[in-house]
Write a protein that holds these residues in place. Structure first.
Motif, PDB file in Angstrom:
ATOM      1  N   VAL A 108      32.404  46.520  44.538  1.00 55.39           N
ATOM      2  CA  VAL A 108      33.593  46.905  46.061  1.00 55.39           C
ATOM      3  C   VAL A 108      33.678  48.702  45.692  1.00 55.39           C
ATOM      4  O   VAL A 108      34.236  49.870  46.911  1.00 55.39           O
ATOM      5  CB  VAL A 108      35.072  46.338  45.908  1.00 55.39           C
ATOM      6  N   THR A 109      34.032  48.732  44.434  1.00 55.93           N
ATOM      7  CA  THR A 109      34.124  50.812  44.399  1.00 55.93           C
ATOM      8  C   THR A 109      32.699  51.403  44.576  1.00 55.93           C
ATOM      9  O   THR A 109      33.453  52.178  44.499  1.00 55.93           O
ATOM     10  CB  THR A 109      34.521  50.661  42.616  1.00 55.93           C
ATOM     11  N   LEU A 110      31.774  51.162  44.448  1.00 58.64           N
ATOM     12  CA  LEU A 110      30.234  52.227  44.086  1.00 58.64           C
ATOM     13  C   LEU A 110      30.637  53.155  46.402  1.00 58.64           C
ATOM     14  O   LEU A 110      30.640  53.721  45.528  1.00 58.64           O
ATOM     15  CB  LEU A 110      28.976  51.150  44.859  1.00 58.64           C
ATOM     16  N   PRO A 111      30.469  52.297  47.150  1.00 57.91           N
ATOM     17  CA  PRO A 111      30.869  53.431  48.350  1.00 57.91           C
ATOM     18  C   PRO A 111      32.013  54.539  48.466  1.00 57.91           C
ATOM     19  O   PRO A 111      32.014  55.220  48.664  1.00 57.91           O
ATOM     20  CB  PRO A 111      31.285  52.731  49.790  1.00 57.91           C
ATOM     21  N   PHE A 112      33.293  53.897  47.344  1.00 57.04           N
ATOM     22  CA  PHE A 112      34.196  55.019  47.112  1.00 57.04           C
ATOM     23  C   PHE A 112      33.847  56.039  46.281  1.00 57.04           C
ATOM     24  O   PHE A 112      34.123  57.558  46.271  1.00 57.04           O
ATOM     25  CB  PHE A 112      35.283  54.363  47.179  1.00 57.04           C
ATOM     26  N   CYS A 113      33.062  55.610  45.529  1.00 55.02           N
ATOM     27  CA  CYS A 113      32.175  56.298  44.589  1.00 55.02           C
ATOM     28  C   CYS A 113      31.487  57.572  44.874  1.00 55.02           C
ATOM     29  O   CYS A 113      31.762  58.741  44.694  1.00 55.02           O
ATOM     30  CB  CYS A 113      31.892  55.854  43.262  1.00 55.02           C
ATOM     31  N   LEU A 114      30.693  56.904  45.500  1.00 57.54           N
ATOM     32  CA  LEU A 114      29.182  57.545  46.477  1.00 57.54           C
ATOM     33  C   LEU A 114      30.354  58.667  47.372  1.00 57.54           C
ATOM     34  O   LEU A 114      29.791  60.145  47.198  1.00 57.54           O
ATOM     35  CB  LEU A 114      28.812  57.103  46.993  1.00 57.54           C
ATOM     36  N   LEU A 172      28.660  43.988  51.921  1.00 55.54           N
ATOM     37  CA  LEU A 172      29.834  42.410  51.951  1.00 55.54           C
ATOM     38  C   LEU A 172      31.727  42.514  51.787  1.00 55.54           C
ATOM     39  O   LEU A 172      32.291  41.957  52.576  1.00 55.54           O
ATOM     40  CB  LEU A 172      29.208  42.310  50.273  1.00 55.54           C
ATOM     41  N   TYR A 173      31.530  44.252  51.543  1.00 55.81           N
ATOM     42  CA  TYR A 173      33.079  44.562  51.401  1.00 55.81           C
ATOM     43  C   TYR A 173      34.050  43.999  53.029  1.00 55.81           C
ATOM     44  O   TYR A 173      34.977  43.510  53.360  1.00 55.81           O
ATOM     45  CB  TYR A 173      33.516  45.297  50.882  1.00 55.81           C
ATOM     46  N   LEU A 227      33.465  39.140  51.695  1.00 57.85           N
ATOM     47  CA  LEU A 227      32.468  38.582  50.465  1.00 57.85           C
ATOM     48  C   LEU A 227      32.654  38.642  49.459  1.00 57.85           C
ATOM     49  O   LEU A 227      31.664  38.206  47.972  1.00 57.85           O
ATOM     50  CB  LEU A 227      30.966  38.388  51.129  1.00 57.85           C
ATOM     51  N   LEU A 228      33.831  40.477  49.221  1.00 58.61           N
ATOM     52  CA  LEU A 228      34.266  40.489  48.064  1.00 58.61           C
ATOM     53  C   LEU A 228      34.959  40.468  47.152  1.00 58.61           C
ATOM     54  O   LEU A 228      35.764  40.826  47.765  1.00 58.61           O
ATOM     55  CB  LEU A 228      33.124  42.574  48.220  1.00 58.61           C
ATOM     56  N   PRO A 229      35.514  40.435  46.048  1.00 56.70           N
ATOM     57  CA  PRO A 229      36.585  40.160  45.644  1.00 56.70           C
ATOM     58  C   PRO A 229      36.925  41.287  45.410  1.00 56.70           C
ATOM     59  O   PRO A 229      36.969  42.394  45.163  1.00 56.70           O
ATOM     60  CB  PRO A 229      36.358  39.496  44.275  1.00 56.70           C
ATOM     61  N   VAL A 230      38.797  41.054  45.411  1.00 57.74           N
ATOM     62  CA  VAL A 230      39.219  42.774  45.956  1.00 57.74           C
ATOM     63  C   VAL A 230      40.716  42.514  44.986  1.00 57.74           C
ATOM     64  O   VAL A 230      41.190  41.410  44.950  1.00 57.74           O
ATOM     65  CB  VAL A 230      39.597  43.158  47.449  1.00 57.74           C
ATOM     66  N   TRP A 231      40.743  43.540  44.031  1.00 60.04           N
ATOM     67  CA  TRP A 231      42.145  43.723  43.708  1.00 60.04           C
ATOM     68  C   TRP A 231      43.694  43.634  44.206  1.00 60.04           C
ATOM     69  O   TRP A 231      44.296  44.932  44.649  1.00 60.04           O
ATOM     70  CB  TRP A 231      41.995  44.621  42.547  1.00 60.04           C
ATOM     71  N   ARG A 232      43.244  42.133  45.176  1.00 56.51           N
ATOM     72  CA  ARG A 232      44.766  42.882  45.763  1.00 56.51           C
ATOM     73  C   ARG A 232      45.707  41.542  45.839  1.00 56.51           C
ATOM     74  O   ARG A 232      44.820  39.900  45.523  1.00 56.51           O
ATOM     75  CB  ARG A 232      44.229  43.105  47.376  1.00 56.51           C
TER      76      ARG A 232
END
Length: 422
Positions: free
Chosen positions: A204-210, A412-413, A417-422
């Motif tokens: 889930v972090t990849l698009p934000f890092c890009l 997927l997010y 369909l992805l686990p998110v820290w919430r």
């Protein structure tokens, strides 16, 4: 980084008009580091500090090399050749249209994100001064000011950006100098009781890092400044991206060393916007000075990014729509540039995190996938005689894989369909 350069040095005329390498690195660093950095601790709280460092290093490595691949292809064309020109010639009109659409989508989305962020930050600043101002009204008013500056001229934007960037750097060191002294190692290592799963939250972090390492549209501009001098341009890209990486790592250290992992769930539930994060840090530290400095820094960060992104969108739309550079033509361009994201900002003022994520999805095309394809096509047609990025075909494959992983992760997010820290 190791690279093979077969180019001779740039011509004396090119060197004479060239800014210093430090200046070029600051352009890249200033383009990268903006309000998007405030989303990083929130979206990466699941990975926590050690995982965040690893993912940021990986994203930096891949985005740096995708930028160098644009340089490799760009050097086979005349100085001033645009990203669009290179893509159309090497990859064809269909791919160039797709690439152009992705550029417009990213810039519009980031403009909307900064309208949302500016409203949030100014609202928080006004509250600290005892003034009641809604986030919607603050965001729209600030957008009108930015639109007026962009409409005036590129030189007006340049002067304003230089002023704001200098203030941003000063505020950064004053702010994080104070925060570093409050870092708690136990909190940073998440050594207390609680959930110790980290890597399920990696994708889930990849698009934000890009999105947080976006500078790729500046590569052709640097060649206009330096001439066909790959060594100096490469030094600008490496230096600028390292500046950004260093600032991000310090920011992650300060935020995750002062706010416990569990507290980020509540920050995310409140929308994850900048004012929420600043309030959380201020309350944890119980320090009015740190809260004030964070507020100033966030204002400068949003303003700097906002000006840079909207100027890029303004110039791109003016070229595509063939609007002239006279006041009436610039007014039409400004209307097309600012009215759609202003409407979105009015309807959905809390969309900062979602907008940054969607920008990451589209950025995979023009900032990662297209550069890798350009490098491959350039080597087939021109043999890349002036400069070639190290690593051969495996490096191209790695960059492509990173781009595809970012796109799939965001889809997927979006589908939950992805686990998110919430």
């Amino acid at each position: 980084m190791r690279a093979t350069s077969l180019a001779s040095s740039a011509s004396p005329a090119a060197l004479e008009r060239s800014p210093s390498v430090l200046g070029g690195a600051m352009i890249i660093g200033g383009t990268i580091v903006g309000a998007g950095m405030f989303s990083l601790p929130v979206v990466m709280s699941g990975l926590w500090f050690h995982g965040s460092v690893a993912v940021l290093l990986f994203a930096w490595f891949c985005t740096l090399h995708s930028g160098l691949m644009i340089l490799e292809a760009n050097l086979n064309y005349h100085e001033g050749a645009s990203f669009s020109t290179i893509t159309r010639d090497l990859l064809g009109r269909t791919w160039n249209r797709l690439n152009g659409l992705s550029i417009v989508f990213v810039l519009y989305t980031l403009t909307y994100a900064y309208i949302s962020a500016s409203g949030s930050v100014i609202h928080h600043t006004a509250q600290a001064m005892g003034v009641e101002l809604s986030a919607r009204a603050a965001g729209l008013a600030f957008t009108v000011l930015v639109a007026f500056t962009v409409w005036l001229s590129t030189s007006a934007v340049s002067r304003m950006t230089t002023l704001v960037f200098g203030a941003k750097i000063l505020a950064f060191f004053l702010t994080f100098g104070g925060l570093l002294g409050h870092v708690q190692p136990a909190m940073l290592l998440n050594s207390g009781a609680g959930d110790h799963r980290y890597w399920p939250y990696f994708l889930v972090t990849l698009p934000f890092c890009l999105t947080s390492f976006g500078f790729h549209g500046n590569v052709p501009s640097l060649m206009k400044h330096y001439g066909k001098d790959p060594r100096r341009i490469r030094a600008c890209l490496v230096g600028g991206t390292l500046i950004a990486l260093g600032l991000y790592l310090v920011w992650m250290l300060c935020s995750m060393g002062n706010i416990p992992r569990e507290a980020f769930k509540d920050i995310a539930r409140q929308g994850g916007n900048i004012d929420v994060l600043i309030s959380a840090l201020g309350s944890r530290l119980d320090s009015a000075n740190v809260d004030l400095l964070l507020t100033f820094f966030s204002n400068f960060a949003v303003a700097c990014s906002f000006l840079g992104v909207t100027l890029g969108l303004f110039d791109y739309l003016a070229d595509v729509l063939k609007f002239d550079d006279r006041p009436a033509g610039r007014l039409k361009t400004a209307a097309v540039t600012f009215l759609p994201p202003m409407l979105c900002g009015f309807l959905w003022p809390e969309g900062f995190l979602h907008a940054i994520g969607f920008a990451g999805l589209a950025a995979t095309v023009w900032a990662v996938i297209t550069p890798a394809l350009l490098a491959r096509a350039s080597r087939i047609r021109f043999k890349s005689p002036r400069y070639r990025v190290w690593g051969g075909t495996p490096m191209i494959a790695l960059v492509l894989l990173f781009g595809v992983a970012c796109a799939v992760s965001h889809l997927l997010y979006t589908l939950d369909l992805l686990p998110v820290w919430r």
